[in-house]
Write an enzyme that holds these catalytic residues in place. Sequence first.
Site, PDB file in Angstrom:
ATOM      1  CG  ASN A   1      -1.668   1.272   1.424  1.00 24.22           C
ATOM      2  OD1 ASN A   1      -1.800   2.061   0.492  1.00 24.22           O
ATOM      3  ND2 ASN A   1      -2.199   1.492   2.623  1.00 24.22           N
TER       4      ASN A   1
ATOM      5  CE  LYS B   1       0.297   3.524   4.786  1.00 19.25           C
ATOM      6  NZ  LYS B   1       0.203   3.701   6.200  1.00 19.25           N
TER       7      LYS B   1
ATOM      8  CG  HIS C   1      -5.597   1.927   5.217  1.00 19.31           C
ATOM      9  ND1 HIS C   1      -5.123   2.905   6.059  1.00 19.31           N
ATOM     10  CD2 HIS C   1      -4.590   1.043   5.051  1.00 19.31           C
ATOM     11  CE1 HIS C   1      -3.866   2.606   6.383  1.00 19.31           C
ATOM     12  NE2 HIS C   1      -3.519   1.482   5.783  1.00 19.31           N
TER      13      HIS C   1
ATOM     14  CD  GLU D   1      -2.800   5.622   6.667  1.00 22.14           C
ATOM     15  OE1 GLU D   1      -2.804   5.645   5.427  1.00 22.14           O
ATOM     16  OE2 GLU D   1      -1.886   5.080   7.338  1.00 22.14           O
TER      17      GLU D   1
ATOM     18  CD  GLU E   1      -3.458  -2.526   7.388  1.00 25.15           C
ATOM     19  OE1 GLU E   1      -2.399  -2.857   6.870  1.00 25.15           O
ATOM     20  OE2 GLU E   1      -4.004  -1.438   7.180  1.00 25.15           O
TER      21      GLU E   1
ATOM     22  N   GLY F   1       2.592   2.323  10.578  1.00 34.94           N
ATOM     23  CA  GLY F   1       3.544   3.411  10.374  1.00 34.94           C
ATOM     24  C   GLY F   1       4.259   3.839  11.652  1.00 34.94           C
TER      25      GLY F   1
ATOM     26  CB  SER G   1       5.376  -1.652  11.802  1.00 33.98           C
ATOM     27  OG  SER G   1       4.956  -0.318  12.004  1.00 33.98           O
TER      28      SER G   1
HETATM   29  C1  PEP Z   1      -0.573   0.118   5.796  1.00 28.86           C
HETATM   30  O1  PEP Z   1      -0.447   1.100   5.107  1.00 28.86           O
HETATM   31  O2  PEP Z   1      -1.579  -0.566   5.635  1.00 28.86           O
HETATM   32  C2  PEP Z   1       0.476  -0.222   6.762  1.00 28.86           C
HETATM   33  C3  PEP Z   1       0.334  -1.301   7.460  1.00 28.86           C
HETATM   34  O3  PEP Z   1       1.543   0.625   6.861  1.00 28.86           O
HETATM   35  P1  PEP Z   1       2.968   0.294   7.571  1.00 28.86           P
HETATM   36  O4  PEP Z   1       3.434  -1.018   7.011  1.00 28.86           O
HETATM   37  O5  PEP Z   1       3.856   1.444   7.154  1.00 28.86           O
HETATM   38  O6  PEP Z   1       2.743   0.237   9.027  1.00 28.86           O
END
Ligand code: PEP
Length: 257
Positions: A9, A11, A100, A102, A172, A178, A218
Amino acid sequence: MRRKLIAGNWKMNLSANEARAVIAALRAQIDPVAAQLAKDRELLIAPTTLAIGAVGQALAGSSIALGAQNMHWEDSGAFTGEVSAPMLKAFGVTHVIIGHSERRHVFFETDEFVNRKVATALKHRMVPIMCVGETLAEREASRTLEVVMRQLENGLSNIPAEAAGTVVIAYEPVWAIGTGKTATPEQAQLVHGSIREFLDDSWGKSAAAETRILYGGSVTPDNIDSLLAKPDIDGALVGGASLKADSFARIIRARLK
Ligand code: PEP
């Protein structure tokens, strides 16, 4: 029996030109082992909407599918700033990330929006990757499972068991996205196991066994192996570590037989 899915992803990162360069470097590492990878896993990149055309071209002939990070539930109309399923499909998009954290927390998307988008993706024969996960405050208040089950129940409302082979769930935890803090494989497995039980209750055993549940938060080349070793972790949704060809290639090749 479930094929793993390793999804990047991106973003709101990587312009079309930057994306082309990352994909060229990634393909140099992935294409030579494509046949080996294809035995047990699928790969996906979800770039920013404006780079979808360029990324689609750069991925042509590779084993990496093209995804979107969001979409509207209507096919067209007065929805400023949105894109629809037919518009994405015209560019070769096969998967779409929905709900997601976000989108939920920064853009206030509700479970109802998520549900409409999942149904729309299925109607258009796209693979919805529906994200669920608790915030740090919710985890600390021991509300993780309550929150995740609510998101599943509402997000999958009226979605039939026949969708099981198509719908992908991504767990998630918001506190892990992040932040560099990953859920331990044991913490993730506990939630993934509960998600599978939820699917079993709603759709039945074989549909639940068919549904892929990804972990996101992460994920790095250093923790992917131990996460994928867990029985109910069927792949990963990777943010930051998917932006660099080397780290994403290492994640893609994790536990390759
Ligand atoms: C994501 O964008 O879904 C995500 C898990 O980001 P990250 O791996 O940077 O934590």
